[in-house]
Design a protein around this motif. Sequence first.
Motif, PDB file in Angstrom:
ATOM      1  N   VAL A 266       0.848  -1.195   0.000  1.00 33.90           N
ATOM      2  CA  VAL A 266       0.000   0.000   0.000  1.00 33.90           C
ATOM      3  C   VAL A 266       0.885   1.248   0.000  1.00 33.90           C
ATOM      4  O   VAL A 266       1.841   1.342   0.772  1.00 33.90           O
ATOM      5  N   TRP A 267       0.576   2.195  -0.875  1.00 35.85           N
ATOM      6  CA  TRP A 267       1.197   3.513  -0.820  1.00 35.85           C
ATOM      7  C   TRP A 267       0.217   4.535  -1.404  1.00 35.85           C
ATOM      8  O   TRP A 267      -0.790   4.167  -2.017  1.00 35.85           O
ATOM      9  N   SER A 268       0.496   5.783  -1.202  1.00 34.52           N
ATOM     10  CA  SER A 268      -0.391   6.834  -1.708  1.00 34.52           C
ATOM     11  C   SER A 268       0.410   7.890  -2.445  1.00 34.52           C
ATOM     12  O   SER A 268       1.613   8.054  -2.224  1.00 34.52           O
ATOM     13  N   THR A 269      -0.268   8.602  -3.333  1.00 43.12           N
ATOM     14  CA  THR A 269       0.359   9.672  -4.101  1.00 43.12           C
ATOM     15  C   THR A 269      -0.626  10.818  -4.293  1.00 43.12           C
ATOM     16  O   THR A 269      -1.833  10.655  -4.109  1.00 43.12           O
ATOM     17  N   THR A 270      -0.078  11.964  -4.667  1.00 37.91           N
ATOM     18  CA  THR A 270      -0.890  13.109  -5.069  1.00 37.91           C
ATOM     19  C   THR A 270      -0.420  13.572  -6.437  1.00 37.91           C
ATOM     20  O   THR A 270       0.780  13.711  -6.670  1.00 37.91           O
ATOM     21  N   GLN A 271      -1.386  13.792  -7.330  1.00 37.03           N
ATOM     22  CA  GLN A 271      -1.094  14.350  -8.649  1.00 37.03           C
ATOM     23  C   GLN A 271      -1.830  15.684  -8.814  1.00 37.03           C
ATOM     24  O   GLN A 271      -2.972  15.812  -8.391  1.00 37.03           O
ATOM     25  N   GLY A 278      -1.232  18.336 -18.207  1.00 37.07           N
ATOM     26  CA  GLY A 278      -1.020  16.942 -17.853  1.00 37.07           C
ATOM     27  C   GLY A 278      -0.892  16.770 -16.348  1.00 37.07           C
ATOM     28  O   GLY A 278      -0.868  17.749 -15.592  1.00 37.07           O
ATOM     29  N   TRP A 279      -0.796  15.521 -15.917  1.00 35.18           N
ATOM     30  CA  TRP A 279      -0.723  15.235 -14.489  1.00 35.18           C
ATOM     31  C   TRP A 279       0.714  15.006 -14.059  1.00 35.18           C
ATOM     32  O   TRP A 279       1.472  14.306 -14.726  1.00 35.18           O
ATOM     33  N   THR A 280       1.081  15.602 -12.925  1.00 33.03           N
ATOM     34  CA  THR A 280       2.418  15.450 -12.358  1.00 33.03           C
ATOM     35  C   THR A 280       2.300  14.941 -10.929  1.00 33.03           C
ATOM     36  O   THR A 280       1.573  15.523 -10.122  1.00 33.03           O
ATOM     37  N   GLN A 281       3.016  13.868 -10.617  1.00 32.52           N
ATOM     38  CA  GLN A 281       3.025  13.353  -9.252  1.00 32.52           C
ATOM     39  C   GLN A 281       3.946  14.232  -8.404  1.00 32.52           C
ATOM     40  O   GLN A 281       5.113  14.419  -8.728  1.00 32.52           O
ATOM     41  N   VAL A 282       3.414  14.757  -7.280  1.00 37.21           N
ATOM     42  CA  VAL A 282       4.191  15.685  -6.457  1.00 37.21           C
ATOM     43  C   VAL A 282       4.426  15.167  -5.044  1.00 37.21           C
ATOM     44  O   VAL A 282       5.203  15.758  -4.291  1.00 37.21           O
ATOM     45  N   LYS A 298      19.390  15.815  -1.580  1.00 36.56           N
ATOM     46  CA  LYS A 298      19.517  15.926  -3.029  1.00 36.56           C
ATOM     47  C   LYS A 298      18.515  15.079  -3.799  1.00 36.56           C
ATOM     48  O   LYS A 298      18.246  15.355  -4.973  1.00 36.56           O
ATOM     49  N   ASP A 299      17.936  14.056  -3.165  1.00 41.15           N
ATOM     50  CA  ASP A 299      17.024  13.152  -3.863  1.00 41.15           C
ATOM     51  C   ASP A 299      15.603  13.157  -3.318  1.00 41.15           C
ATOM     52  O   ASP A 299      14.771  12.353  -3.745  1.00 41.15           O
ATOM     53  N   LYS A 300      15.285  14.041  -2.372  1.00 36.78           N
ATOM     54  CA  LYS A 300      13.956  14.030  -1.768  1.00 36.78           C
ATOM     55  C   LYS A 300      12.852  14.350  -2.779  1.00 36.78           C
ATOM     56  O   LYS A 300      11.807  13.699  -2.806  1.00 36.78           O
ATOM     57  N   ASP A 301      13.054  15.367  -3.592  1.00 36.14           N
ATOM     58  CA  ASP A 301      12.044  15.713  -4.596  1.00 36.14           C
ATOM     59  C   ASP A 301      11.921  14.607  -5.645  1.00 36.14           C
ATOM     60  O   ASP A 301      10.828  14.299  -6.113  1.00 36.14           O
ATOM     61  N   ARG A 302      13.041  14.010  -6.000  1.00 33.01           N
ATOM     62  CA  ARG A 302      13.020  12.924  -6.986  1.00 33.01           C
ATOM     63  C   ARG A 302      12.267  11.720  -6.438  1.00 33.01           C
ATOM     64  O   ARG A 302      11.517  11.062  -7.169  1.00 33.01           O
ATOM     65  N   PHE A 303      12.432  11.434  -5.148  1.00 31.75           N
ATOM     66  CA  PHE A 303      11.703  10.325  -4.537  1.00 31.75           C
ATOM     67  C   PHE A 303      10.192  10.581  -4.592  1.00 31.75           C
ATOM     68  O   PHE A 303       9.407   9.689  -4.909  1.00 31.75           O
ATOM     69  N   ASN A 304       9.776  11.802  -4.302  1.00 28.34           N
ATOM     70  CA  ASN A 304       8.350  12.129  -4.322  1.00 28.34           C
ATOM     71  C   ASN A 304       7.746  11.972  -5.712  1.00 28.34           C
ATOM     72  O   ASN A 304       6.554  11.727  -5.848  1.00 28.34           O
ATOM     73  N   ALA A 305       8.551  12.139  -6.739  1.00 28.62           N
ATOM     74  CA  ALA A 305       8.051  12.037  -8.111  1.00 28.62           C
ATOM     75  C   ALA A 305       8.242  10.644  -8.699  1.00 28.62           C
ATOM     76  O   ALA A 305       7.835  10.398  -9.835  1.00 28.62           O
ATOM     77  N   SER A 306       8.827   9.730  -7.931  1.00 32.91           N
ATOM     78  CA  SER A 306       9.178   8.413  -8.457  1.00 32.91           C
ATOM     79  C   SER A 306       8.096   7.385  -8.138  1.00 32.91           C
ATOM     80  O   SER A 306       7.089   7.675  -7.493  1.00 32.91           O
ATOM     81  N   HIS A 307       8.342   6.132  -8.577  1.00 33.54           N
ATOM     82  CA  HIS A 307       7.395   5.039  -8.398  1.00 33.54           C
ATOM     83  C   HIS A 307       8.084   3.851  -7.725  1.00 33.54           C
ATOM     84  O   HIS A 307       9.300   3.638  -7.926  1.00 33.54           O
TER      85      HIS A 307
END
Length: 515
Positions: A266-271, A278-282, A298-307
């Motif tokens: 289970v995980w959650s996201t916001t787009q 278009g839709w961007t995962q934030v 350095k990778d926190k924002d990248r993690f939030n946008a990743s899968h």
Amino acid sequence: MTATARSRRGVRSLAGLVCGALAAGGLAAAGATALQPGQARASSHREAPLISADPQHDNTDVYAFVSPDKPDTTTLIANWIPFEEPAGGPNFYPFAEGSQHDIHIDSDGDGQGDLLYRWTFDTKTKNGNTFLYNTGPVDSLDDPDLNVTQTYDIELLRLKDQKVVSTTKVADDVPVAPSNVGKASMPDYKKLRDEAIRQVDGGGTAFAGQADDPFFLDLRVFDLLYGGDLSEVGRDTLAGYNTNTIALQVPTAELRQSKKQPIIGVWSTTQRKNAKGGWTQVSRLGSPLVNEVVIPQKDKDRFNASHPWNDADFLPYVTKPELPKLLQAIYKLPAPKEPRNDLVSVFLTGVKGLTMPPNVRPAEMLRLNTSIPPTGSPKRLGVLDGDNAGFPNGRRLTDDVVDIELQAVEGELLGNKNDLGDAVNVNDVTFGDTFPYVALPTSGSRGQLAKKKNGDDAARSALDGGAAVGSSTSGSDGPSDTLLIASASAGAAGVLLIGLGLAWWRGRMRRRGVV
């Protein structure tokens, strides 16, 4: 000296007199504020630089557990908007409109979503000519005095290789429980919350609305790990703050692959929509505190946008974590040897024999074994204390995930027994026994009220700011009567000085024939 020059000097003299008079009152007023203790502000949930500037889309926590009162169902909870100050009007805290709030389910362990529950919200305002959130006491969700309302839809998307196979609407135009403005505005908030609990298609139950923030911890961990000497522990720094909650209780059979494979991720996201439409995962969140204390800046924002299926990119931060090194540097606690494969099981694969699905692909998410029945006496340390129904088997509201993760990071699963923790063991508000289980939100009218004098509060004065004369404000957030009166008196003296100075200046100018 010319008349103009004399006039300018007189103006400068008057300006100095005015400034001095205003300063006499202004400094006293400023002193009334400056002498009051400042309110401490915690910082977390805001786990990455970009999302910290966009709290409405910030997904703060995820919970997944077998429902204690309905063990044939599973409850999914996700929260948004950190640090909601209860009195934060006039707009308070609506869910983000025109965005997608998603809870993902991986039922086969491949790191990809097989089911996706999607919430979308719509906002309506009855009267745009008032600043009020509500124009009178609100007794029901359809009360005409509730000026700003929200509703939501829920869609169930079935996926295959991240492509939508089917879409089913399971809830349509369901009301959201409003922010808890205060006792005068919402005299029976529980009634409003109960009205917002609705049955949805497929045998499920849904809720969306404000709640007490269920995460309990001492966030001063960020001050060099509890002050550098463990002096900063034991205070729930989220106490008194609210959050926005979505909760869904569904038959477990709808989520798991089969009885033979009962483990779900289970995980959650916001787009949100980008400039091109278009839709961007934030925002993305599975297990607690991963982006806060595992992923570096350095990778926190990248993690939030990743899968999750790409989480091999972040594997070194789990196998070679920073936190044990900091504990060793600050508190001389020996860091366990690397690579930390024990933490891989906690954060990425699940624990073998408990939450690890067959043919698992390492991916960061909550993993829940839905075949483990709930216990009537949950232990806050979950699996570490022999309670296999608790974290890291899913996450219950009562699980003390900070202590569990601190102990795991220091090597508890490697046989390095320890009792690390932040000395915050329970939430400040008791959780409920039935869905949606989260506690009622703190009211906006919390705090000390003005006291009546001799049973009569009619004796109000402009000099004391409306507080009852003679009432004590010790320990309150506002200035004392003495400071308020001193401030007002100094201000009145300033006005008198200005008037005298103006009369003197005009008389002088008349004598000189200037005015």
